[in-house]
Design a protein around this motif. Structure first.
Motif, PDB file in Angstrom:
ATOM      1  N   GLU A   1      -6.927   1.658   7.539  1.00  0.00           N
ATOM      2  CA  GLU A   1      -7.161   0.223   7.990  1.00  0.00           C
ATOM      3  C   GLU A   1      -7.891  -0.575   7.012  1.00  0.00           C
ATOM      4  N   VAL A   2      -8.524  -0.227   6.199  1.00  0.00           N
ATOM      5  CA  VAL A   2      -8.935  -0.941   5.058  1.00  0.00           C
ATOM      6  C   VAL A   2      -7.771  -1.456   4.198  1.00  0.00           C
ATOM      7  N   ALA A   3      -7.108  -0.509   3.760  1.00  0.00           N
ATOM      8  CA  ALA A   3      -5.868  -0.707   2.981  1.00  0.00           C
ATOM      9  C   ALA A   3      -4.841  -1.796   3.383  1.00  0.00           C
ATOM     10  N   ASP A   4      -4.842  -1.610   4.801  1.00  0.00           N
ATOM     11  CA  ASP A   4      -3.911  -2.788   5.405  1.00  0.00           C
ATOM     12  C   ASP A   4      -4.370  -4.023   5.462  1.00  0.00           C
ATOM     13  N   ASP A   5      -5.771  -4.181   5.736  1.00  0.00           N
ATOM     14  CA  ASP A   5      -6.386  -5.340   5.701  1.00  0.00           C
ATOM     15  C   ASP A   5      -6.571  -6.184   4.364  1.00  0.00           C
ATOM     16  N   LEU A   6      -6.842  -5.182   3.432  1.00  0.00           N
ATOM     17  CA  LEU A   6      -6.834  -5.546   2.167  1.00  0.00           C
ATOM     18  C   LEU A   6      -5.557  -6.294   1.846  1.00  0.00           C
ATOM     19  N   VAL A   7      -4.528  -5.575   1.978  1.00  0.00           N
ATOM     20  CA  VAL A   7      -2.985  -6.162   1.608  1.00  0.00           C
ATOM     21  C   VAL A   7      -2.866  -7.431   2.309  1.00  0.00           C
ATOM     22  N   ASP A   8      -3.290  -7.516   3.468  1.00  0.00           N
ATOM     23  CA  ASP A   8      -3.144  -8.890   4.044  1.00  0.00           C
ATOM     24  C   ASP A   8      -3.805  -9.930   3.434  1.00  0.00           C
ATOM     25  N   LEU A   9      -4.993  -9.538   3.095  1.00  0.00           N
ATOM     26  CA  LEU A   9      -5.921 -10.826   2.290  1.00  0.00           C
ATOM     27  C   LEU A   9      -5.514 -11.059   0.922  1.00  0.00           C
ATOM     28  N   LEU A  10      -5.270  -9.994   0.280  1.00  0.00           N
ATOM     29  CA  LEU A  10      -4.673 -10.217  -1.098  1.00  0.00           C
ATOM     30  C   LEU A  10      -3.282 -11.000  -1.235  1.00  0.00           C
TER      31      LEU A  10
ATOM     32  N   MET B   1       0.723  -1.304  -0.087  1.00  0.00           N
ATOM     33  CA  MET B   1      -0.154  -0.208  -0.104  1.00  0.00           C
ATOM     34  C   MET B   1       0.807   1.149   0.004  1.00  0.00           C
ATOM     35  N   ARG B   2       0.467   2.331  -0.658  1.00  0.00           N
ATOM     36  CA  ARG B   2       0.912   3.595  -0.625  1.00  0.00           C
ATOM     37  C   ARG B   2      -0.124   4.853  -0.312  1.00  0.00           C
TER      38      ARG B   2
END
Length: 69
Positions: free
Chosen positions: A47-56, A16-17
């Motif tokens: 928060e959403v970006a961090d969770d999405l990075v983990d999921l992807l 993420m950036r």
């Protein structure tokens, strides 16, 4: 080395950036925004970006493991 430590050492596919409207989740190979159902993942909260990075990254890792790469 245990499995959890191994998974932390594997290369990431997404990161993420900061962007003008929040945070962008992007493909580190292309530097293009990740797309979910065709929608670029830009302008997200941290928060959403961090969770999405983990999921992807988890999904990419599972895909690589299932194809034997």
């Amino acid at each position: 080395m245990n499995e959890a430590a191994n998974s932390n050492n594997q290369a990431q596919s997404f990161d993420m950036r900061k962007d003008d409207a929040g945070w962008t989740v992007y493909d580190i190979a292309t530097y293009e925004p990740a797309r979910v159902n065709g929608v670029p993942q830009t302008g997200l909260s941290i928060e959403v970006a961090d969770d999405l990075v983990d999921l992807l990254n988890t999904l990419a890792r599972e895909k690589n493991e299932s194809t034997g790469h």
